[in-house]
Write a protein that holds these residues in place. Structure first.
Motif, short mmCIF file in Angstrom:
data_model
loop_
_atom_site.label_atom_id
_atom_site.label_comp_id
_atom_site.label_asym_id
_atom_site.label_seq_id
_atom_site.Cartn_x
_atom_site.Cartn_y
_atom_site.Cartn_z
N GLU A 156 5.03 68.54 67.54
CA GLU A 156 4.22 67.20 67.26
C GLU A 156 3.46 66.80 68.45
O GLU A 156 3.87 67.14 69.48
CB GLU A 156 5.26 65.95 66.83
CG GLU A 156 4.76 64.65 66.52
CD GLU A 156 3.85 64.69 65.19
OE1 GLU A 156 3.01 65.48 65.10
OE2 GLU A 156 4.25 63.79 64.53
N TRP A 157 2.24 66.14 68.09
CA TRP A 157 1.44 65.90 69.03
C TRP A 157 2.25 65.00 70.15
O TRP A 157 2.82 64.00 69.69
CB TRP A 157 0.08 65.05 68.47
CG TRP A 157 -0.82 64.86 69.60
CD1 TRP A 157 -2.03 65.69 69.82
CD2 TRP A 157 -1.12 63.44 70.04
NE1 TRP A 157 -2.61 65.01 70.72
CE2 TRP A 157 -2.23 63.61 70.96
CE3 TRP A 157 -0.38 62.38 70.25
CZ2 TRP A 157 -2.71 62.77 71.95
CZ3 TRP A 157 -0.78 61.43 71.20
CH2 TRP A 157 -1.89 61.51 71.93
N GLY A 158 1.96 65.18 71.53
CA GLY A 158 2.51 64.42 72.51
C GLY A 158 3.94 64.75 72.79
O GLY A 158 4.31 64.26 73.70
N ARG A 159 4.49 65.99 72.35
CA ARG A 159 5.64 66.27 72.38
C ARG A 159 5.77 67.64 73.09
O ARG A 159 4.77 68.37 72.95
CB ARG A 159 6.57 66.40 71.07
CG ARG A 159 6.56 64.96 70.32
CD ARG A 159 7.42 64.24 71.15
NE ARG A 159 7.64 62.72 70.31
CZ ARG A 159 8.85 62.52 69.75
NH1 ARG A 159 9.87 63.18 69.72
NH2 ARG A 159 8.90 61.45 68.69
N LYS A 160 7.00 68.13 73.61
CA LYS A 160 7.05 69.49 74.24
C LYS A 160 7.76 70.49 73.45
O LYS A 160 8.28 69.93 72.33
CB LYS A 160 8.00 69.39 75.36
CG LYS A 160 7.30 68.34 76.62
CD LYS A 160 8.25 68.28 77.95
CE LYS A 160 7.75 67.53 78.81
NZ LYS A 160 8.67 67.49 80.01
N ASP A 161 7.36 71.75 73.39
CA ASP A 161 7.94 72.58 72.60
C ASP A 161 9.41 72.89 72.74
O ASP A 161 9.96 72.56 74.00
CB ASP A 161 7.16 73.96 72.85
CG ASP A 161 5.76 74.04 72.82
OD1 ASP A 161 5.18 73.38 71.90
OD2 ASP A 161 5.17 74.66 73.57
N PRO A 162 10.26 73.04 71.63
CA PRO A 162 11.72 73.43 71.72
C PRO A 162 11.64 74.66 72.66
O PRO A 162 10.98 75.63 72.37
CB PRO A 162 12.17 73.64 70.40
CG PRO A 162 11.20 72.77 69.50
CD PRO A 162 9.75 72.96 70.29
N PRO A 163 12.62 74.87 73.65
CA PRO A 163 12.74 75.92 74.26
C PRO A 163 13.09 77.00 73.47
O PRO A 163 14.24 77.00 72.43
CB PRO A 163 13.88 75.56 75.49
CG PRO A 163 14.62 74.42 74.71
CD PRO A 163 13.47 73.79 73.94
N GLU A 164 12.55 78.30 73.96
CA GLU A 164 13.04 79.63 73.20
C GLU A 164 13.00 79.62 71.56
O GLU A 164 13.84 79.99 71.03
CB GLU A 164 14.29 80.09 73.57
CG GLU A 164 14.10 80.44 75.28
CD GLU A 164 15.58 80.99 75.63
OE1 GLU A 164 16.85 80.83 75.19
OE2 GLU A 164 15.58 81.83 76.61
N PHE A 165 12.06 78.80 71.20
CA PHE A 165 12.03 78.60 69.72
C PHE A 165 11.76 79.76 68.91
O PHE A 165 12.36 80.01 67.72
CB PHE A 165 10.91 77.45 69.27
CG PHE A 165 11.08 76.97 67.98
CD1 PHE A 165 12.31 76.07 67.97
CD2 PHE A 165 10.35 76.93 67.21
CE1 PHE A 165 12.52 75.55 66.66
CE2 PHE A 165 10.39 76.11 65.95
CZ PHE A 165 11.55 75.42 65.60
N GLN A 166 10.90 80.80 69.36
CA GLN A 166 10.51 81.74 68.59
C GLN A 166 11.97 82.64 68.34
O GLN A 166 12.23 83.22 67.38
CB GLN A 166 9.50 82.67 69.24
CG GLN A 166 8.09 82.10 69.20
CD GLN A 166 7.35 83.11 69.38
OE1 GLN A 166 6.99 84.44 69.10
NE2 GLN A 166 6.09 82.83 70.17
N LYS A 167 12.50 82.63 69.58
CA LYS A 167 13.81 83.29 69.30
C LYS A 167 14.74 82.87 68.58
O LYS A 167 15.49 83.71 67.78
CB LYS A 167 14.54 83.39 70.75
CG LYS A 167 16.11 84.19 70.98
CD LYS A 167 16.40 84.03 72.15
CE LYS A 167 17.89 84.78 72.43
NZ LYS A 167 18.41 84.49 73.82
#
Length: 327
Positions: A156-167
């Motif tokens: 979401e805009w203004g948020r950080k990516d979840p860590p290791e999300f592709q994994k």
């Protein structure tokens, strides 16, 4: 007592709101009159799937090419339980059905927004974990034979990516994933099976998905988001941007049109449902106008708030007509 400047400011704001409501009324009238004048019939408009849960299978998955499908989608798909019921939920809820229920109803494109904790969100409000979404998708896939799902997940805009999300996504969906490949668009559903999920991952900060990934990058799912609460403005803008796309047979990306309007911060009506209702019932009219304006061969993903069976049937009926050579 209010000062003269405060009174003037209040007066200006009140006048602005009156003008906005007049604009909404005028634009609702434009769409209503267009429907009365032109109607909503088109090739396939009277066709209905016998089983929406398995509508792709019902169309003969040996003949249906991926680029022939008109995909029913949902906007902000995982917001059925967002926020606090009766308090903050009306400001962010765009769907009343769960992900599984949407898929059973016939939706085949999901729009999922996440934040760094792995929760689904819409703006500042959060809801359940993305695990709930994944489990619903896996359940649906396990219960059907040949339904293909496009799962778009973005930070979401203004948020950080979840860590290791592709994994995480690979661990959850690996065997189901249809890998990124331009040749997929020309294949039939039968040629793609047993893989069932096209997963588009759109991070905010993390590197873009590379060409050898099992995931699809942002270039493969495009749209032109028009942020307005004016229904005719959205309808006409959707048509304009759609007409600028290449025909589906000539492009290697999915293009989405969203039959939605959204609340605006400067308007007193800020709950999603009464605002999006202004355009909600005009999905069939939009398809009919695509025929009239010679751009139906560009329509591919068609998404909506609060999806229902009639919207699904509108998209599936057009897909059937294309398969039968009627569109």
């Amino acid at each position: 007592m209010f000062s003269p400047s405060v009174i003037l400011t209040m007066g200006a704001q009140w006048s602005k709101q009156i003008d906005r409501q007049k604009a909404v009324i005028a634009e609702k009238k434009i769409l209503r009159e267009l429907q009365e004048r032109c109607g909503s019939d088109y090739p396939g408009s009277n066709w209905h799937p016998t089983d929406r849960k398995n509508w792709m299978f019902g169309l003969d998955h040996n003949k249906v090419h991926i680029n022939m499908i008109v995909w029913p989608g949902t906007h902000n798909s995982a917001t059925n339980k967002i926020g606090i019921k009766m308090i903050t939920r009306p400001f962010a809820q765009c769907q009343s059905l769960s992900i599984y229920q949407q898929l059973v109803c016939g939706a085949r494109v999901l729009d999922i927004r996440v934040e760094e904790t792995g929760k689904v969100c819409h703006g500042i409000l959060t809801t359940y974990s993305v695990d709930v979404v994944i489990e619903d998708v896996k359940r649906f896939v396990s219960e059907t034979k040949s339904e293909i799902v496009i799962l778009e997940i973005r930070t979401e805009w203004g948020r950080k990516d979840p860590p290791e999300f592709q994994k995480y996504l690979w661990e959850q969906l690996g065997e189901m994933l249809i890998h990124q490949d331009d040749n997929v668009f020309d294949k039939t559903i039968a040629e793609i099976l047993p893989r069932r999920v096209i997963c588009v991952w759109k991070p905010r900060v993390s590197p873009e998905v590379n060409v050898k990934s099992p995931f699809w990058n942002s270039g493969y799912l495009r749209d032109n988001w028009i942020d307005t609460d004016l229904p005719a403005t959205k309808f006409e803008s959707n048509m304009k941007y759609l007409s600028q796309q290449q025909p589906v047979m000539a492009r290697n990306y999915f293009y989405r049109v969203e039959n939605t309007v959204t609340p605006q911060a400067d308007n007193p009506i800020v709950c999603v449902k009464p605002v999006t209702k202004r355009i909600h019932g005009y999905g069939r009219l939009f398809i009919a106008q695509c025929f009239q304006q010679n751009c139906v061969n560009r329509l591919q993903i068609f998404s909506i708030d609060f999806i229902n069976a009639d919207f699904v049937d509108a998209c599936v009926g057009l897909t059937w007509a294309k398969l039968e050579g009627k569109a």
